[in-house]
Design a protein around this motif. Structure first.
Motif, PDB file in Angstrom:
ATOM      1  N   THR A  11       0.833  -1.205   0.000  1.00 43.36           N
ATOM      2  CA  THR A  11       0.000   0.000   0.000  1.00 43.36           C
ATOM      3  C   THR A  11       0.867   1.255   0.000  1.00 43.36           C
ATOM      4  N   VAL A  15       1.111   4.157  -2.976  1.00 45.83           N
ATOM      5  CA  VAL A  15       0.956   5.595  -2.702  1.00 45.83           C
ATOM      6  C   VAL A  15       2.199   6.352  -3.164  1.00 45.83           C
ATOM      7  N   LEU A  18       2.084   6.761  -6.838  1.00 48.62           N
ATOM      8  CA  LEU A  18       1.136   7.814  -7.180  1.00 48.62           C
ATOM      9  C   LEU A  18       1.773   9.189  -7.028  1.00 48.62           C
ATOM     10  N   ALA A  39       0.296  12.875   0.115  1.00 46.98           N
ATOM     11  CA  ALA A  39       0.428  11.438  -0.109  1.00 46.98           C
ATOM     12  C   ALA A  39       1.740  10.900   0.453  1.00 46.98           C
ATOM     13  N   SER A  40       2.802  11.693   0.415  1.00 51.17           N
ATOM     14  CA  SER A  40       4.079  11.260   0.993  1.00 51.17           C
ATOM     15  C   SER A  40       3.977  11.108   2.506  1.00 51.17           C
ATOM     16  N   ALA A  43       2.155   7.857   3.095  1.00 54.45           N
ATOM     17  CA  ALA A  43       3.020   6.698   2.842  1.00 54.45           C
ATOM     18  C   ALA A  43       4.042   6.521   3.955  1.00 54.45           C
TER      19      ALA A  43
END
Length: 94
Positions: A11, A15, A18, A39-40, A43
């Motif tokens: 997962t 991410v 992405l 998003a970082s 993650a």
């Protein structure tokens, strides 16, 4: 336990991929940079929580999970502010 670790790391990898795709599309756009930051942080939080579940007994992953999770709200607010580009309608005046 092994399936949990593999799925969590998968997962986080999805991410991260992405993030790379979004930044390669338009790295100069504010909305893309804020989404990449958001998003970082997600993650990094996923990886830190997954490492914290390993039986090593270290407190460092817990601290990293807290630090990365604390970056999620400001990054989200920056993304919401940058996307969509503010227009003239509706007016900010009441």
């Amino acid at each position: 336990m092994l399936i949990y670790l593999l799925s969590s790391f998968a997962t986080a990898l999805i991410v991260a991929m992405l993030v790379v795709l979004v930044l390669r599309a338009r790295p100069i756009a504010d909305s893309h940079r804020w989404f990449a930051a958001f998003a970082s942080a997600i993650a990094a939080s996923i990886v830190a929580i997954t490492v914290a579940h390993l039986p090593t007994g270290s407190a460092l992953p817990l601290r990293l999970a807290f630090a990365s999770a604390s970056l999620i709200p400001p990054a989200f607010l920056g993304f919401v502010r940058a996307f969509p580009v503010p227009g003239g309608w509706p007016s900010f005046r009441v």
